[in-house]
Enzyme design. Structure first.
Site, mmCIF file in Angstrom:
data_model
loop_
_atom_site.group_PDB
_atom_site.id
_atom_site.type_symbol
_atom_site.label_atom_id
_atom_site.label_comp_id
_atom_site.label_asym_id
_atom_site.label_seq_id
_atom_site.Cartn_x
_atom_site.Cartn_y
_atom_site.Cartn_z
ATOM 1 N N CYS A 1 0.831 -1.209 0.000
ATOM 2 C CA CYS A 1 0.000 0.000 0.000
ATOM 3 C C CYS A 1 0.863 1.256 0.000
ATOM 4 O O CYS A 1 0.451 2.298 -0.500
ATOM 5 C CB CYS A 1 -0.946 0.000 1.193
ATOM 6 S SG CYS A 1 -0.122 -0.182 2.791
ATOM 7 N N HIS B 1 -1.364 1.405 7.641
ATOM 8 C CA HIS B 1 -1.852 1.305 6.269
ATOM 9 C C HIS B 1 -1.751 2.674 5.605
ATOM 10 O O HIS B 1 -1.822 3.710 6.262
ATOM 11 C CB HIS B 1 -3.306 0.827 6.277
ATOM 12 C CG HIS B 1 -3.899 0.681 4.904
ATOM 13 N ND1 HIS B 1 -3.328 -0.096 3.923
ATOM 14 C CD2 HIS B 1 -5.025 1.228 4.350
ATOM 15 C CE1 HIS B 1 -4.071 -0.028 2.824
ATOM 16 N NE2 HIS B 1 -5.097 0.766 3.061
#
Length: 926
Positions: free
Chosen positions: A571, A880
């Site tokens: 990510c 994230h």
């Protein structure tokens, strides 16, 4: 006074046998008239009031004439003939201006009366009646005159007119001499330079001049005369029995298409110039080539009435020794003998690159010949054969650097859309052209530089014995079809859309690497991995450029949106890709494949084009899916990630990384792949003398010179779009001695200050923290070279160049890897003007004038619009990355979370406490 000056100008024109007088000659007339009418006049003519009255009278005449001059210059720019009376008006007005200028800036300040008034003004706290009022009025008049001089726009046009007219007169004279010469004659370097200059400015439909360099391709690549129409014809590639048809079909078989096309049009040029070096065989072959062109041109006969063929006297060595010797493509032959610091010591600027960065991104104008000065056009398949061998045997191959300030920036056009004729560093802007013509921004063919696509055909060994017929026979047997599988790259490119017609800028500091071993549920997992079988590029993925043919003009939707699959903690990569693709200028050149023309496989720090090639493939995949797909879809960036891993092992595994570090890696990697100066030798350190002189300059001037030095080794589209510069200054608190270094940056990392319980933290607070003066701790104290021991000292960072696209990294992790989650408020429109070094004091290095330094877009204000936000959730050990990206007025802001993306209902959501990397684009008129 007017008739007296006119008479003097006419006498000087007759004496010099010229219609125009030079700037220096006109200045001398102005000085003489001041002595005649003022200094040697009556005593009353030397008081302040009388001098000011004279200046006002002369200024009124100057202003009146200026109206006529605008029309004269306008007519000249349209190609109309200028009468002698018009020329006289222009020269007369220059003398008027110079008279006022000298009186106001030199004579008046030396008057004792003026000194007393200034002293009274600075020491007096209260008015003293009429005398003080009178002094106040005189100072007001003086300041008004001075301000009028500084803001006058006409003088720059006058100077430009005079300089260009003198230059054109000289060129016309030189060309007339050439027109009278016969084919086969020798021409001097002066005459050749005149022909080249005349060709660049010619409005004639006939092509003016073609140069044929009769040396080996290797020598040609190293250095050759810098002009648009030039080809290399190797001495070993032809013999006496050849005709012009043989030259075209046999001798040029390994040459680029652009050179072949030029040779095919040989009979359309007005002049063909042959030159070689001092090698005896080469000189002999030069005569052979002349004979072929004159007596054996059967396919396209060359008529002496239409096309004249000349030989350069003393050849290339003579050109190098002439005043034009630095006008060569690639580095100067004498470059190793030029110290990088000579600009500070004696004003020698020949060691600087002084490239003219484009107003838009490089390589995205219709013709490469008129785009970025040092960018290279794409090679054709046939030139790979010889060039690969040459590159392998010449690792020191150096791309060309341009000549001095005076040559390149006499016609420099400021990129500022509001004030295209201003020069930030000029006190009076007297030397800037009113309507400068574009620089001859050559885009050399690959033979002039070292930018080639990757994956060439196997290179056969070329024989070194140039005098044997074996080589010629081998050349004749080369089969063009054997290279047919290599698709040629179209040399045309298209214009990039830009958010606004913005200036361009510059580069990066290295940041500390941080491995963020995070995991995320559903987003990224520390345990999820890519199968080993996927971790290498298959044979089918070998890097060839057969599929990278620059696309013809296409109206791309640059605001496309496609999700990216998470490959296991990737990510960090996905969010940066989405943000970077919000940079329209960069996206455009990878969509139209014009980037391929600029790959430099000899760049010392590059990946031989691997990273650029796979990034382009990824952009094409995303665009194709967005265009062809009927619903929201995502693609896998697996091949791009593998390419990143092959370049840097940090990104080879499935572990989480810092997105800011990946952003730095990606832009640095693309820069090195496209770096047109990547094979140049590194800059030398400044000598103590040069550093001492640099410290006396303002940051504004010193940083500009350091930027020009930087461009001699780093010059790419990434520099143009993203790179800036800051200064780091150490100062001894005992003796006040300073030492300043200048650091380029791509991603600007700024600290987050400690939160005040009463106030929120703004990004402006972060910039203030970044630029504040810091007292160094005892163990960090500077070893002052003046005191010769460690002393209490300070350190301060100052932003000296702001780029077109600014990437800001909020330093949320401290040295102990603890995360600062404070909400940093950042606006959609950011004004960084207060943080930009604006300390110009009028001082230049010796030998460098106020109209010679390029501005490179450094004109305030500096306002930026937000277009991308990379966000980080969680901690160092589990987190994230997502992204907000602005996709134009129609789509607005989108939120990207790996494969998923959605419109943002409220654009204010893009301003959030999880922001980690911010992307800003410079805007104007807001």
């Amino acid at each position: 006074m007017e008739q007296n000056i006119i008479s003097t100008i006419r006498d000087e024109c007759i004496r010099h046998r010229s219609k125009y007088l030079t700037i220096a000659q006109l200045t001398a007339i102005a000085e003489a008239k001041i002595n005649e009418f003022i200094i040697t006049g009556k005593a009353k003519d030397q008081d302040l009031s009388s001098l000011l009255d004279k200046c006002i009278d002369i200024l009124s005449i100057y202003k009146k004439n200026s109206k006529d001059i605008k029309n004269i210059i306008s007519c000249k720019n349209k190609g109309a003939m200028i009468s002698s009376n018009s020329v006289m008006i222009i020269q007369l007005n220059y003398v008027y201006y110079k008279v006022i200028h000298i009186i106001v800036t030199t004579n008046i300040p030396h008057l004792s009366e003026f000194a007393k008034i200034k002293l009274h003004k600075s020491t007096s706290d209260e008015g003293n009646g009429n005398n003080n009022n009178n002094e106040f009025q005189l100072m007001n008049i003086y300041n008004t005159l001075l301000e009028t001089l500084l803001k006058d726009e006409n003088i720059a046009k006058i100077k430009s007119f005079i300089k260009s007219s003198i230059k054109q007169t000289k060129l016309n004279h030189e060309q007339e001499e050439c027109n009278l010469m016969r084919t086969g004659s020798y021409i001097t370097s002066n005459q050749l330079n005149s022909l080249i200059s005349s060709s660049a400015n010619s409005a004639s439909s006939q092509m003016e001049i073609l140069l044929i360099d009769i040396r080996s391709r290797l020598e040609f690549n190293k250095s050759h005369i810098d002009t648009k129409n030039i080809i290399c014809l190797e001495p070993i590639s032809f013999k006496m029995s050849y005709s012009d048809h043989d030259l075209e079909k046999k001798s040029l078989i390994t040459s680029p298409n652009s050179e072949i096309k030029m040779f095919q049009s040989r009979n359309l040029f007005k002049f063909i110039i042959l030159y070689t070096d001092a090698n005896e065989y080469n000189v002999k072959q030069q005569s052979v080539l002349l004979d072929i062109l004159v007596n054996h041109s059967f396919e396209k006969p060359i008529s002496d009435d239409f096309t004249k063929i000349f030989i350069l006297e003393s050849g290339f060595p003579g050109w190098l020794k002439s005043n034009y010797g630095r006008q060569v493509s690639s580095s100067f032959p004498s470059n190793n003998n030029i110290k990088d610091d000579s600009v500070y010591i004696n004003g020698n600027t020949s060691g600087l690159s002084l490239q003219h960065l484009p107003k838009m991104s490089p390589s995205i104008r219709h013709s490469m010949d008129d785009s970025m000065k040092e960018m290279l056009v794409a090679p054709t398949p046939l030139n790979h054969l010889q060039q690969q061998q040459q590159q392998q045997s010449d690792n020191d191959h150096v791309l060309k650097r341009s000549s001095s300030f005076k040559k390149l920036f006499s016609n420099y056009t400021s990129p500022n859309p509001k004030n295209s004729n201003s020069n930030l560093y000029s006190i009076s802007s007297l030397s800037i052209s009113s309507s400068p013509s574009p620089l001859p921004l050559h885009s050399p063919d690959p033979v002039k530089g070292n930018s080639l696509p990757i994956n060439y055909p196997e290179t056969p060994h070329l024989w070194k014995n140039s005098e044997t017929d074996f080589m010629t026979n081998q050349r004749e047997q080369l089969n063009h079809n054997s290279f047919a599988h290599i698709a040629p790259i179209n040399t045309k490119a298209i214009t990039s859309p830009s958010r606004t017609a913005t200036p361009k800028l510059q580069r990066f500091p290295q940041t500390i690497s941080m491995n963020l071993n995070m995991n995320s549920n559903g987003h990224s997992s520390a345990t999820s991995t890519i199968q080993p079988s996927c971790l290498s590029l298959s044979n089918n993925d070998s890097l060839d450029h057969t599929d990278v043919t620059p696309t013809s003009s296409h109206n791309y939707d640059l605001d496309f949106a496609v999700g990216l699959e998470n490959l296991g903690n990737s990510c960090y990569m996905n969010c940066i890709i989405q943000c970077i693709l919000g940079t329209h200028e960069l996206t455009q050149i990878f969509l139209d494949d014009s980037y391929a023309k600029h790959i430099n496989i000899n760049s010392k720090l590059g990946s031989k084009g691997i990273l650029a090639k796979y990034f382009a493939r990824l952009v094409h995949m995303m665009y194709k899916e967005q265009v062809d797909g009927s619903k929201k879809i995502s693609i896998s960036p697996i091949k791009f990630k593998l390419a990143c891993g092959s370049v840097n092992s940090l990104f080879k595994t499935a572990s989480q990384q810092d997105c800011q570090e990946f952003c730095q890696f990606l832009l640095d990697g693309l820069h090195e792949d496209l770096n047109q100066c990547g094979s140049n030798p590194p800059l030398k350190e400044l000598s103590q003398e040069a550093e001492a002189r640099r410290e006396k300059l303002s940051l504004r001037i010193a940083s500009s010179i350091e930027w020009e030095r930087f461009l001699t080794t780093d010059f790419s589209v990434i520099v143009d779009l993203f790179q800036g510069q800051y200064a780091s200054r150490l100062k001894c608190k005992v003796c006040s001695h300073t030492s300043t270094t200048y650091q380029p940056f791509t991603v600007l990392s700024i600290p987050i200050p400690k939160k005040n319980s009463r106030n929120n933290i703004t990004i402006e607070d972060c910039f203030r923290e970044f630029t504040k003066c810091e007292n160094l701790e005892v163990d960090e104290q500077w070893l002052c070279p003046h005191c010769e021991k460690r002393q209490p000292s300070t350190k301060q960072l100052t932003i000296t160049r702001l780029p077109r696209n600014l990437i800001v990294h909020l330093k949320r992790f401290d040295n102990l890897l603890n995360k600062n989650n404070d909400f940093v408020i950042y606006p959609f429109l950011l004004d960084l003007t207060p943080f930009w070094a604006n300390d110009f004091d009028g001082v230049f290095p010796p030998g460098v004038n106020d109209d010679e330094l390029p501005i490179r877009g450094q004109i305030p204000p500096f306002k930026y619009e937000l277009y991308g936000v990379a966000c980080h959730f969680g901690t160092l050990y589990g987190g994230h990355y997502t992204a907000y990206v602005k996709k134009g007025l129609k789509k607005g802001w989108l939120y990207f979370d790996d494969t998923k993306y959605k419109p943002v209902k409220n654009k204010a959501d893009a301003i959030n406490s999880n922001a980690y990397v911010l992307f800003y684009h410079r805007v104007y008129g807001v």
